[in-house]
Design a protein around this motif. Structure first.
Motif, PDB file in Angstrom:
ATOM      1  N   ARG A 191      63.027  52.440  68.948  1.00 48.75           N
ATOM      2  CA  ARG A 191      62.180  53.030  67.906  1.00 48.75           C
ATOM      3  C   ARG A 191      63.029  53.794  66.896  1.00 48.75           C
ATOM      4  N   ALA A 192      63.998  54.572  67.388  1.00 44.70           N
ATOM      5  CA  ALA A 192      64.867  55.330  66.490  1.00 44.70           C
ATOM      6  C   ALA A 192      65.726  54.394  65.642  1.00 44.70           C
ATOM      7  N   ALA A 193      66.233  53.311  66.265  1.00 46.43           N
ATOM      8  CA  ALA A 193      67.077  52.367  65.522  1.00 46.43           C
ATOM      9  C   ALA A 193      66.282  51.668  64.421  1.00 46.43           C
ATOM     10  N   LEU A 194      65.043  51.264  64.721  1.00 48.11           N
ATOM     11  CA  LEU A 194      64.222  50.588  63.709  1.00 48.11           C
ATOM     12  C   LEU A 194      63.824  51.543  62.596  1.00 48.11           C
ATOM     13  N   SER A 195      63.542  52.780  62.935  1.00 44.98           N
ATOM     14  CA  SER A 195      63.210  53.769  61.903  1.00 44.98           C
ATOM     15  C   SER A 195      64.405  53.989  60.973  1.00 44.98           C
ATOM     16  N   LYS A 196      65.590  54.037  61.554  1.00 44.67           N
ATOM     17  CA  LYS A 196      66.795  54.200  60.746  1.00 44.67           C
ATOM     18  C   LYS A 196      67.041  52.977  59.877  1.00 44.67           C
ATOM     19  N   LEU A 197      66.821  51.785  60.435  1.00 40.29           N
ATOM     20  CA  LEU A 197      66.993  50.545  59.677  1.00 40.29           C
ATOM     21  C   LEU A 197      66.039  50.506  58.487  1.00 40.29           C
ATOM     22  N   ALA A 198      64.782  50.890  58.711  1.00 39.20           N
ATOM     23  CA  ALA A 198      63.789  50.852  57.633  1.00 39.20           C
ATOM     24  C   ALA A 198      64.083  51.877  56.544  1.00 39.20           C
ATOM     25  N   ALA A 199      64.801  52.944  56.896  1.00 43.25           N
ATOM     26  CA  ALA A 199      65.073  54.009  55.927  1.00 43.25           C
ATOM     27  C   ALA A 199      66.360  53.788  55.143  1.00 43.25           C
ATOM     28  N   LEU A 200      67.136  52.753  55.475  1.00 44.07           N
ATOM     29  CA  LEU A 200      68.412  52.528  54.791  1.00 44.07           C
ATOM     30  C   LEU A 200      68.188  52.142  53.328  1.00 44.07           C
ATOM     31  N   ASP A 201      68.958  52.741  52.458  1.00 45.31           N
ATOM     32  CA  ASP A 201      68.898  52.423  51.029  1.00 45.31           C
ATOM     33  C   ASP A 201      70.209  51.738  50.642  1.00 45.31           C
ATOM     34  N   ILE A 202      70.294  50.459  50.995  1.00 41.89           N
ATOM     35  CA  ILE A 202      71.493  49.671  50.704  1.00 41.89           C
ATOM     36  C   ILE A 202      71.070  48.332  50.124  1.00 41.89           C
ATOM     37  N   PRO A 203      71.931  47.686  49.328  1.00 41.19           N
ATOM     38  CA  PRO A 203      71.562  46.401  48.712  1.00 41.19           C
ATOM     39  C   PRO A 203      71.190  45.326  49.744  1.00 41.19           C
ATOM     40  N   LEU A 204      71.745  45.432  50.940  1.00 37.33           N
ATOM     41  CA  LEU A 204      71.464  44.431  51.966  1.00 37.33           C
ATOM     42  C   LEU A 204      69.979  44.397  52.347  1.00 37.33           C
ATOM     43  N   ILE A 205      69.310  45.553  52.257  1.00 36.04           N
ATOM     44  CA  ILE A 205      67.893  45.660  52.630  1.00 36.04           C
ATOM     45  C   ILE A 205      67.086  45.997  51.375  1.00 36.04           C
ATOM     46  N   PRO A 206      66.528  45.008  50.676  1.00 41.41           N
ATOM     47  CA  PRO A 206      65.729  45.287  49.469  1.00 41.41           C
ATOM     48  C   PRO A 206      64.442  46.020  49.821  1.00 41.41           C
ATOM     49  N   GLN A 207      63.762  46.528  48.800  1.00 44.74           N
ATOM     50  CA  GLN A 207      62.591  47.372  49.012  1.00 44.74           C
ATOM     51  C   GLN A 207      61.478  46.643  49.752  1.00 44.74           C
ATOM     52  N   GLU A 208      61.229  45.369  49.400  1.00 42.87           N
ATOM     53  CA  GLU A 208      60.146  44.652  50.069  1.00 42.87           C
ATOM     54  C   GLU A 208      60.430  44.473  51.558  1.00 42.87           C
ATOM     55  N   SER A 209      61.702  44.312  51.911  1.00 44.07           N
ATOM     56  CA  SER A 209      62.059  44.221  53.328  1.00 44.07           C
ATOM     57  C   SER A 209      61.921  45.579  54.015  1.00 44.07           C
ATOM     58  N   GLN A 210      62.231  46.650  53.275  1.00 37.28           N
ATOM     59  CA  GLN A 210      62.068  47.986  53.844  1.00 37.28           C
ATOM     60  C   GLN A 210      60.625  48.246  54.252  1.00 37.28           C
ATOM     61  N   LEU A 211      59.676  47.799  53.401  1.00 31.32           N
ATOM     62  CA  LEU A 211      58.262  48.019  53.702  1.00 31.32           C
ATOM     63  C   LEU A 211      57.864  47.310  54.993  1.00 31.32           C
ATOM     64  N   GLU A 212      58.321  46.061  55.155  1.00 27.50           N
ATOM     65  CA  GLU A 212      58.001  45.314  56.368  1.00 27.50           C
ATOM     66  C   GLU A 212      58.655  45.950  57.592  1.00 27.50           C
ATOM     67  N   LEU A 213      59.896  46.396  57.426  1.00 26.63           N
ATOM     68  CA  LEU A 213      60.594  47.027  58.545  1.00 26.63           C
ATOM     69  C   LEU A 213      59.954  48.360  58.917  1.00 26.63           C
ATOM     70  N   HIS A 214      59.412  49.071  57.916  1.00 27.67           N
ATOM     71  CA  HIS A 214      58.679  50.307  58.209  1.00 27.67           C
ATOM     72  C   HIS A 214      57.485  50.011  59.115  1.00 27.67           C
ATOM     73  N   GLU A 215      56.779  48.910  58.842  1.00 25.83           N
ATOM     74  CA  GLU A 215      55.637  48.539  59.660  1.00 25.83           C
ATOM     75  C   GLU A 215      56.067  48.223  61.092  1.00 25.83           C
ATOM     76  N   GLN A 216      57.186  47.513  61.225  1.00 24.97           N
ATOM     77  CA  GLN A 216      57.671  47.189  62.567  1.00 24.97           C
ATOM     78  C   GLN A 216      58.132  48.439  63.306  1.00 24.97           C
ATOM     79  N   ALA A 217      58.762  49.378  62.563  1.00 21.54           N
ATOM     80  CA  ALA A 217      59.168  50.637  63.190  1.00 21.54           C
ATOM     81  C   ALA A 217      57.946  51.417  63.646  1.00 21.54           C
ATOM     82  N   ASN A 218      56.874  51.376  62.857  1.00 23.04           N
ATOM     83  CA  ASN A 218      55.638  52.051  63.241  1.00 23.04           C
ATOM     84  C   ASN A 218      55.039  51.412  64.495  1.00 23.04           C
ATOM     85  N   SER A 219      55.082  50.068  64.567  1.00 23.21           N
ATOM     86  CA  SER A 219      54.583  49.378  65.760  1.00 23.21           C
ATOM     87  C   SER A 219      55.399  49.758  66.991  1.00 23.21           C
ATOM     88  N   ALA A 220      56.721  49.866  66.804  1.00 28.02           N
ATOM     89  CA  ALA A 220      57.572  50.277  67.930  1.00 28.02           C
ATOM     90  C   ALA A 220      57.232  51.694  68.385  1.00 28.02           C
TER      91      ALA A 220
END
Length: 313
Positions: A191-220
């Motif tokens: 859960r902590a790793a996914l929350s950190k992944l969703a919060a990363l502000d790097i070119p590798l993770i665009p904003q639309e992917s961040q939103l989806e990853l936030h949802e997965q972190a919330n599910s975790a």
């Protein structure tokens, strides 16, 4: 040798490269290895920095998410769906991700990775590393939720069974408790790793992917909270069964104590009159035995009345 290698293009089509370069002509190149491959560690040490190379070949891992020179070192866990293995012995995925490179390493078969591999084989792969991570995390999280939901149903059944006090403690209850503890051990850090992944502000993770990853972190996070609840509910179920057992034992002991109290003076009298010495009263009287039995019966009734008056029974 890797399990598979694909050059993946922006439209999701794939080709199998013929060269051994780390990256290829597509949007990114996906290398997928088995940890038992003897060539993995030399290959990783040759092509990668020591830090990501070491993270890929570690024997034991825990969920993590760390940046490294614009890329990501990511370890995740998933439900073990392999036949004959316990689901709570979660399988691990080790990853190193850059904008044009994705390396995954598994020790045990991971069905979520197999699904992505099948998509690549039919020319429908995730078109970017970020979308690959989205798909992988979504599949891992969905299977965790399904497994936790199954434990939830079992726990509901155990609690309903408590209404019948004659029901014995389910044999599988201790194992399910241990399963919840093992799942919680891995899903908390995940859960902590996914929350950190969703919060990363790097070119590798665009904003639309961040939103989806936030949802997965919330599910975790929800799954972890449900496991905490299940752990407490299962403890409560076992404690109630233990209380029922203790109550039955106490009731049986109480009955035996009452019987012993009633028969204690009777046993004394029979023992006294059973001594084989001269001078015992009534030895020559034909009604002596009858009178003795009637006297002991009356004494038993008197003892019972006395115990009732003292509210011991």
């Amino acid at each position: 040798m890797p399990i598979c290698v694909f050059d993946i293009y922006p439209d999701g089509t794939t080709t199998v490269p013929t060269d051994t370069n780390l990256t290829g002509p597509g949007a990114y190149r996906w290398w997928h290895f088995d940890l038992s491959d003897e060539m993995l560690e030399p290959w990783a040490r040759e092509h990668l920095h020591d830090i990501p190379a070491g993270s890929l070949v570690q024997k034991q891992t825990r969920p993590r998410c760390d940046q490294f020179n614009g890329g990501l070192i990511l370890n995740l866990r998933g439900i073990n769906m392999n036949e004959g293995q316990d689901a709570d012995e979660m399988v691990s995925v080790r990853m190193f991700v850059e904008s044009d490179l994705l390396i995954t390493v598994r020790r045990t078969r991971v069905f979520a990775l197999d699904t992505l591999r099948q998509l690549a084989e039919v020319q429908n792969a995730p078109p970017s590393p970020a979308e690959f991570l989205e798909g992988l995390v979504a599949r891992l999280t969905a299977r965790v939720q399904e497994h936790v939901a199954g434990i939830y149903e079992q726990t509901d059944f155990f609690e309903v069974d408590l209404e019948d006090t004659t029901t014995k403690m389910p044999r599988e209850l201790p194992e399910i408790r241990r399963s919840v503890i093992r799942l919680r051990r891995y899903l908390g850090p995940q859960r902590a790793a996914l929350s950190k992944l969703a919060a990363l502000d790097i070119p590798l993770i665009p904003q639309e992917s961040q939103l989806e990853l936030h949802e997965q972190a919330n599910s975790a996070m929800i799954s972890v909270e449900e496991l905490d609840e299940l752990r407490d509910r299962l403890v409560s179920v076992q404690e109630e069964h233990d209380v029922y057992v203790a109550q039955r034992q106490a009731r049986h002991g109480y009955v035996l104590s009452v019987a012993a109290a009633l028969f204690l003076p009777l046993g004394f009298i029979t023992g006294l009159f059973g001594v084989n010495v001269g001078g015992m009263p009534g030895t020559g009287h034909p009604w002596a035995f009858t009178l003795l039995c009637l006297g002991m019966g009356a004494l038993a009734v008197l003892m019972f009345a006395l115990l009732r008056k003292l509210r011991w029974i």
